[in-house]
Write an enzyme that holds these catalytic residues in place. Sequence first.
Site, PDB file in Angstrom:
ATOM      1  N   GLY A 553      31.040  -8.915  -3.523  1.00 40.02           N
ATOM      2  CA  GLY A 553      29.958  -9.870  -3.377  1.00 40.02           C
ATOM      3  C   GLY A 553      28.795  -9.341  -2.568  1.00 40.02           C
ATOM      4  N   VAL A 555      26.062  -9.529   0.690  1.00 39.63           N
ATOM      5  CA  VAL A 555      26.147  -9.830   2.118  1.00 39.63           C
ATOM      6  C   VAL A 555      24.742 -10.114   2.649  1.00 39.63           C
ATOM      7  CG1 VAL A 555      26.934  -9.044   4.371  1.00 39.63           C
ATOM      8  CG2 VAL A 555      28.113  -8.262   2.312  1.00 39.63           C
ATOM      9  N   ASP A 666      40.242  -0.309  -0.629  1.00 42.30           N
ATOM     10  CA  ASP A 666      38.890   0.167  -0.941  1.00 42.30           C
ATOM     11  C   ASP A 666      38.258   0.805   0.295  1.00 42.30           C
ATOM     12  OD1 ASP A 666      36.730   0.707  -2.535  1.00 42.30           O
ATOM     13  OD2 ASP A 666      35.852  -1.288  -2.411  1.00 42.30           O
TER      14      ASP A 666
END
Length: 826
Positions: A553, A555, A666
């Site tokens: 997403g 930020v 990740d």
Amino acid sequence: MAATGGAYIFTTPITFLLLLISVALAEDHSHGISSYLVRGSSVTIEGTTTTAILVSPNGAFACGFYRVATNAFTFSIWFNGSAAKTIAWTANRDEPVNGRGSRLTFRKDGGLALLDYNGTAVWSTNTTATRASHTELLDTGNLVIRDPDGRSLWRSFDSPTDTLLPSQPMTRNVQLVSASARGLLYSGFYTLYFDNDNQLKLMYNGPEVSSIYWPDPFNKEWVNQRTTYNSSRHAILDQTGQFVSSDQLKFEASDLGDKVLRRLTLDYDGNLRLYSLNTASGNWSVSWMAFHRVCNIHGLCGKNSLCKYNFPKILPQKIYIPKLKCSCLEGFEVIDASNWSKGCRRKASKTANWNKQRRQKANITANEDFSFKKLAETDFYGYDFAYKDLVSISKCRHMCLDNADCQAFAYRQGTGECYPKVYLFNGKNFPHPQNDIYLKVLNGDMSSSKLASSVTHGCKVHEKEVNVSSQMLKDGSSKFKFGYFLSSALTLLFIEVILITAGCWVVYKWGRRPEITDEGYMIISSQFRIFSYKELQKATNWFQEMLGSGGSGEVYKGVLDDERKVAVKKLNDVIQGEQEFRSELSVIGRVYHMNLVRIWGFCVEKTHKLLVSEFVENGSLDRVLFDYQSISPVLPWGQRYNIALGVAKGLAYLHHECLEWIVHCDVKPENILLDKDFEPKIADFGLVKLLNRGSSALMLSSVHGTRGYIAPEWALNLPITGKADVYSYGVVLLELVKGVRVSSWMVEGEEGVEMAVRCSTEILKEKLEAEDQSWLQDFVDHRLDGEFNHSQAIMLLKIAVSCVEEERRRRPSMSHVVETLLSLVD
């Protein structure tokens, strides 16, 4: 009834005898490999190399276990005579099996199946409960399953992957799907198929948009020399190199003729190419291609970018093929320089006035915010709204200004055609000299004073003046009503006394409450909380300042009411329900370590799911480490070593010490943030999956992470543990020392970032074992000018090499890495 290979085949004695004779004649005398596999047989993967199970009678094709990674295999058919054993068909292209214990079995029920190491059927045929007797690899490269009478029950020709072979029909139920990248077999974004209008078409089917790009979508079918009236939907490539389709598409190989092995492949770049094999050298040559100008292929450069050609200097007697070159539009930046198909995003400083809600709140008209930049002889394919013709350029401009979603407009001089666009995709130079694009750009960031002025002029508010005397007049009389005033004053006094009494009681009770000394509880109760969406809208000024974006997403920077600076992440693709989402975040909220980004709360309202965390001043590591424009100072060696140590501590805490065992999945420079003192803090932990301690059999359903940092076990369908993070950490260490992204380490002939990492670590192993360490000066980031600690550099490289081992059991734990790094701290 006769027994063959452990299975019983019901057939007549004569048919069975003929089958045995045919199997004997089909033996490959040079290799002892048959072109048949009988019912009841089972073959297990042995070793770590590509292994043939079946070979066609003419020796042109082989079928068996094809090695796609160190310990990952597919069941494939390949060209036996090509130098690189080029794949023609794959059964399990998106689900490779483990190289240890996996097997191909021709079951007694008649089904041919590929089983993983744990017995799970990764792929199987639809021949269960049939009279299937044997599997045969034909000279055409077609793998078939036949019954005792020779009838075909299943064919690989009916389910191609990315390649069509001569005599293999292309029908309405067949499609070719490209590979995802050069050297990778996974399914990509391009498809060749028969559309509902009976035409053979190429389509880009990306993660955000899809579009048809061949035949030319701008033209009518007769201009493209196609027809829509033949509904048979059939196409075929013959042995001589001629391709004929029912929609009148025809083409032929430049080396037309018999006795040439050919393949028609939809390549990873979306181009359809016909290849011919040179049997002497084993190399392929292109004998036809759909696109000579690859910028006409959709999706290569992604959104908000232009596809151009990089023409090298032309020397006499030489012919050069122009190379593709992608570039972002002005005001945009590339999302992933190693994968331009992701396109470009608007720079953080340019996003302020693009938020529709903020413009409506401030009541600023679009005409004041935006202007247009002309891109001559340029166009973006598709995504038009409110198309108009015979209009002036001024009217076309206002059409775009009046729509908050409009990104640009195309205008064709002479015809007055206007194409306002809500999405900028497949940008390229357009051959029409009168076709221009006008890109919608911001006039500039507005100061607070200008904003206030704009608000005042945009919406004039007339406040009604009210005073006490006017409320105490009745029917125009100026006589003061004392009784009314006295009753109002007594009422207010009574209410005030009640409020003061209640306040004193609350303060008294609060002062006598039991003192809570648990520090962790104090942190959670005072800082981790649920925010409303309106609170976060206000804190971020309607999501005005974007800090960055990634797979999970976008930020945004915000400031809470208590003046704490925060980072607010809008989470994408969250599939959990509200209760599950809350419970997972409550676990993450209890995680506290100095090298992990603090989570302060979250918001879950309808479709809105947001995460609120601390704001880290110096941004992500990649912006500092890979800054070659000298915007930031060069990261000195001491800080690099401290970052390596801090990240190791944070991962060790996640893997071994916190309440729940969390695998990050990740780890990369973008998810390592640096505070004001350049102390590292790991971000985005726990967002992919929370793994319960001791659940070694748990596997995540799809690959997570970023190419170049992904551990090999993702491709092998192995259980994911903390050792996956150890691999990613090793890649980050290599980048810290070298100062260069691993994606730029690839050299000519290498296929993929993973191969570049593997080759580099093999070379490093040899150098680290040698006595001469003079090479270290050239390997370490040249921007340091030799100012680094040699012992620490050697140690970091040794740790990195051990972390990126293909066999995860040989990788160290993060706690061991921490101990090793601490031993060399000054």
